[in-house]
Design a protein around this motif. Sequence first.
Motif, PDB file in Angstrom:
ATOM      1  N   GLU A  46      -6.674  -2.433  -8.043  1.00 34.88           N
ATOM      2  CA  GLU A  46      -6.341  -1.992  -6.680  1.00 34.88           C
ATOM      3  C   GLU A  46      -5.597  -0.665  -6.705  1.00 34.88           C
ATOM      4  O   GLU A  46      -5.891   0.236  -5.918  1.00 34.88           O
ATOM      5  N   PHE A  47      -4.633  -0.531  -7.618  1.00 33.06           N
ATOM      6  CA  PHE A  47      -3.899   0.737  -7.698  1.00 33.06           C
ATOM      7  C   PHE A  47      -4.803   1.860  -8.197  1.00 33.06           C
ATOM      8  O   PHE A  47      -4.714   2.994  -7.724  1.00 33.06           O
ATOM      9  N   VAL A  48      -5.666   1.549  -9.158  1.00 30.49           N
ATOM     10  CA  VAL A  48      -6.605   2.567  -9.657  1.00 30.49           C
ATOM     11  C   VAL A  48      -7.452   3.110  -8.510  1.00 30.49           C
ATOM     12  O   VAL A  48      -7.661   4.323  -8.384  1.00 30.49           O
ATOM     13  N   GLU A  49      -7.914   2.224  -7.642  1.00 30.69           N
ATOM     14  CA  GLU A  49      -8.740   2.644  -6.511  1.00 30.69           C
ATOM     15  C   GLU A  49      -7.944   3.530  -5.551  1.00 30.69           C
ATOM     16  O   GLU A  49      -8.455   4.546  -5.046  1.00 30.69           O
ATOM     17  N   ILE A  50      -6.700   3.178  -5.277  1.00 30.40           N
ATOM     18  CA  ILE A  50      -5.865   3.968  -4.366  1.00 30.40           C
ATOM     19  C   ILE A  50      -5.613   5.358  -4.948  1.00 30.40           C
ATOM     20  O   ILE A  50      -5.769   6.372  -4.252  1.00 30.40           O
ATOM     21  N   ALA A  51      -5.227   5.422  -6.236  1.00 34.01           N
ATOM     22  CA  ALA A  51      -4.955   6.710  -6.869  1.00 34.01           C
ATOM     23  C   ALA A  51      -6.218   7.571  -6.925  1.00 34.01           C
ATOM     24  O   ALA A  51      -6.170   8.797  -6.701  1.00 34.01           O
ATOM     25  N   ARG A  52      -7.358   6.934  -7.197  1.00 34.17           N
ATOM     26  CA  ARG A  52      -8.622   7.687  -7.237  1.00 34.17           C
ATOM     27  C   ARG A  52      -8.960   8.251  -5.862  1.00 34.17           C
ATOM     28  O   ARG A  52      -9.383   9.399  -5.733  1.00 34.17           O
ATOM     29  N   ASN A  53      -8.756   7.449  -4.822  1.00 32.61           N
ATOM     30  CA  ASN A  53      -9.037   7.911  -3.459  1.00 32.61           C
ATOM     31  C   ASN A  53      -8.128   9.062  -3.045  1.00 32.61           C
ATOM     32  O   ASN A  53      -8.562   9.997  -2.361  1.00 32.61           O
ATOM     33  N   VAL A  54      -6.855   8.983  -3.430  1.00 33.64           N
ATOM     34  CA  VAL A  54      -5.910  10.054  -3.105  1.00 33.64           C
ATOM     35  C   VAL A  54      -6.383  11.371  -3.706  1.00 33.64           C
ATOM     36  O   VAL A  54      -6.394  12.420  -3.052  1.00 33.64           O
ATOM     37  N   ALA A  55      -6.785  11.320  -4.988  1.00 33.28           N
ATOM     38  CA  ALA A  55      -7.249  12.541  -5.654  1.00 33.28           C
ATOM     39  C   ALA A  55      -8.590  13.023  -5.097  1.00 33.28           C
ATOM     40  O   ALA A  55      -8.811  14.217  -4.933  1.00 33.28           O
ATOM     41  N   HIS A  56      -9.468  12.100  -4.789  1.00 30.92           N
ATOM     42  CA  HIS A  56     -10.848  12.445  -4.422  1.00 30.92           C
ATOM     43  C   HIS A  56     -10.991  12.938  -2.982  1.00 30.92           C
ATOM     44  O   HIS A  56     -11.752  13.874  -2.697  1.00 30.92           O
ATOM     45  N   TYR A  57     -10.250  12.343  -2.061  1.00 26.66           N
ATOM     46  CA  TYR A  57     -10.546  12.558  -0.641  1.00 26.66           C
ATOM     47  C   TYR A  57      -9.423  13.219   0.151  1.00 26.66           C
ATOM     48  O   TYR A  57      -9.498  13.275   1.379  1.00 26.66           O
ATOM     49  N   HIS A  58      -8.374  13.757  -0.513  1.00 30.19           N
ATOM     50  CA  HIS A  58      -7.267  14.304   0.280  1.00 30.19           C
ATOM     51  C   HIS A  58      -7.616  15.623   0.959  1.00 30.19           C
ATOM     52  O   HIS A  58      -6.826  16.126   1.769  1.00 30.19           O
ATOM     53  N   HIS A  59      -8.796  16.182   0.674  1.00 29.89           N
ATOM     54  CA  HIS A  59      -9.257  17.388   1.381  1.00 29.89           C
ATOM     55  C   HIS A  59     -10.346  17.084   2.410  1.00 29.89           C
ATOM     56  O   HIS A  59     -10.935  18.012   2.976  1.00 29.89           O
ATOM     57  N   LEU A  85       0.834  -1.204   0.000  1.00 29.71           N
ATOM     58  CA  LEU A  85       0.000   0.000   0.000  1.00 29.71           C
ATOM     59  C   LEU A  85       0.866   1.250   0.000  1.00 29.71           C
ATOM     60  O   LEU A  85       0.600   2.210  -0.742  1.00 29.71           O
ATOM     61  N   LEU A  86       1.914   1.284   0.817  1.00 31.07           N
ATOM     62  CA  LEU A  86       2.774   2.463   0.906  1.00 31.07           C
ATOM     63  C   LEU A  86       3.446   2.758  -0.431  1.00 31.07           C
ATOM     64  O   LEU A  86       3.526   3.920  -0.846  1.00 31.07           O
ATOM     65  N   ARG A  87       3.922   1.718  -1.105  1.00 33.07           N
ATOM     66  CA  ARG A  87       4.571   1.938  -2.413  1.00 33.07           C
ATOM     67  C   ARG A  87       3.561   2.512  -3.416  1.00 33.07           C
ATOM     68  O   ARG A  87       3.904   3.352  -4.250  1.00 33.07           O
ATOM     69  N   ARG A  88       2.346   2.053  -3.321  1.00 27.80           N
ATOM     70  CA  ARG A  88       1.333   2.522  -4.274  1.00 27.80           C
ATOM     71  C   ARG A  88       0.890   3.949  -3.953  1.00 27.80           C
ATOM     72  O   ARG A  88       0.571   4.716  -4.867  1.00 27.80           O
ATOM     73  N   ILE A  89       0.873   4.319  -2.686  1.00 24.07           N
ATOM     74  CA  ILE A  89       0.541   5.701  -2.330  1.00 24.07           C
ATOM     75  C   ILE A  89       1.633   6.636  -2.853  1.00 24.07           C
ATOM     76  O   ILE A  89       1.337   7.728  -3.367  1.00 24.07           O
ATOM     77  N   GLU A  90       2.901   6.214  -2.712  1.00 23.84           N
ATOM     78  CA  GLU A  90       3.998   7.026  -3.239  1.00 23.84           C
ATOM     79  C   GLU A  90       3.818   7.257  -4.741  1.00 23.84           C
ATOM     80  O   GLU A  90       4.023   8.354  -5.258  1.00 23.84           O
ATOM     81  N   LYS A  91       3.442   6.191  -5.442  1.00 21.60           N
ATOM     82  CA  LYS A  91       3.265   6.294  -6.895  1.00 21.60           C
ATOM     83  C   LYS A  91       2.072   7.164  -7.256  1.00 21.60           C
ATOM     84  O   LYS A  91       2.066   7.839  -8.289  1.00 21.60           O
ATOM     85  N   ALA A  92       1.040   7.167  -6.403  1.00 26.58           N
ATOM     86  CA  ALA A  92      -0.181   7.914  -6.704  1.00 26.58           C
ATOM     87  C   ALA A  92      -0.099   9.376  -6.278  1.00 26.58           C
ATOM     88  O   ALA A  92      -0.879  10.207  -6.760  1.00 26.58           O
TER      89      ALA A  92
END
Length: 565
Positions: A469-482, A410-417
């Motif tokens: 799985e990565f698509v979901e993580i990247a989408r969540n980062v963009a959608h919910y970081h505020h 998960l951490l590696r994928r967050i870094e990438k996203a």
Amino acid sequence: MVLWFYYIVFILSLLMTGSFLYRNPKTDTTFILFSILVTINCLGNCARASAQTLEMALWANKFMYVGGVFAPLLLMYIIARLCGIRIPRPLGWFMTLYSAVVLGLVLTVGYNDLYYKEVSLAHGDGYSYLVKEYGPLHILYPILMLLYCAILVFFVVYTIRHWQKISVHAVSSTCIAGLSVIVLYIAEKIFSTNISLHTIGYFFAISIIIIHFERLNKYDMSANIASSVEKMKEYGYLVFDEKLRFVNANEYIKEVFPEINDWKVDTAVDMSDSYLYCEVIRFLIGWDGEEKNGRKTLHVGERYFELNIRTISYGRNENAGFLLEFIDRTLEQKYYNTIQDYNASLEKQVAEKTENILHIKDMMVLGMADMVESRDNNTGGHIKRTSAVVRVFSRRLSGFCGHYGIDEKLLRRIEKAAPMHDLGKISISDSVLKKTGRYTDEEYNEMKRHSAEGARIVENILRGVEDDEFVEIARNVAHYHHEKWNGQGYPCGLAGTDIPVEARIMALADVFDALVSKRCYKEAFSYDKAFSIIEESLGEHFDPELGKVFLECREDLEALYNSMV
């Protein structure tokens, strides 16, 4: 003498069942339950015959009925298996419910007169028995027995009509054993005997079923072909007993050789009627058996089959039958070397193409992020810095894998996203994005759209290129970081752990960079003030647990930002 009769039947049924299960540990669960219920019925008879009080006799009688009402139900399913048919679900539920109702009435004996109006304990020649006056609902049990009788008759008729595909001997003898239970029960009522004659029927039934299940397990190919199933996608098998009589075949070999559909179970096929049978039997007869497995090639039309013989061992019998495996080698012989070379070349090309595509995609995403940032006068270098902050934060969080739903992957994928978190700003108008002063409410609402737009853009870019799985993580980062821990954020007002953990991590990195960086509407805050603001916001803006870990990164983050100056 009667008491000894009950004990002998109970002990014999227990020994037979135990011995069979010891030799066949993977026996069908239905048979195991049937054996248990029959044993319970026999034990109930023993307990009732030796009871000294009415209360003990009634409890023994209830115990006996547990087997008496449900053993026939399981026998019905066992015979259906022997016939190769499925019991219709409505019928199964009805018989189960009906049996449960009868048992429920039996359990109320002593509390009402629905099943027995009057019951007393009497003593015969060394044994006890119940003297009963039946209640109005006792008729349900004889009706239940008649229903099972009708079902068993149906199985007999069905077997006669489909005798080529079913072992008539196995089904008919099992049905007769089941019918004997009902006949003996009727005999008890006709002759008003105090001895439970139907116990003999159950003993007979379990004996017959054990014999047939021994045969079924002997020629059950699941264990014998397990290794073959793992190695090949398609294969055929034929099973013959020790007398070279046909026993079984799988669907694949029946499709390849339709003549097998005309073969009769437990019967030797006339060699003059079948080329396949002729070749197989000649192979078996000519095999000297010195080696455990024999092998030959069978040529049928334009197809070549590798034919393997495997002996079937059952208990101490080392030659209980034969398993013949058919493996189609036609294409393998013709193309094996070509395919092997081609596959190696293809795998290399696919790996290279995939690597190129992923690299192009990553460069495209980063290019879009740079393009978005070049339009924003307020956040120069923000994407690069927040991505670096996420890397520092991830290294510290790697020591907490297993907590907060975090692992290394998960951490590696967050870094990438992380570089994609503000891609949605590409949809914000220049008048808002490039404004140098504070936003009006209307402009702020326009800016807040970037998170939902970012989620949409990220999903469109990555879907079909990256795994879900990565698509979901990247989408969540963009959608919910505020989003904020207290639910006061945007765009969805999520709170607490409803906010995806990847977005909670991104929020800390995003706000930290905003605090320590110069913006058109403020100067850069000192590290002390920035970390103080974050600490004060734990439990309000930020996840309190993740926030504490982030504060531990202070030394590394200061070194990072000082190196960027």
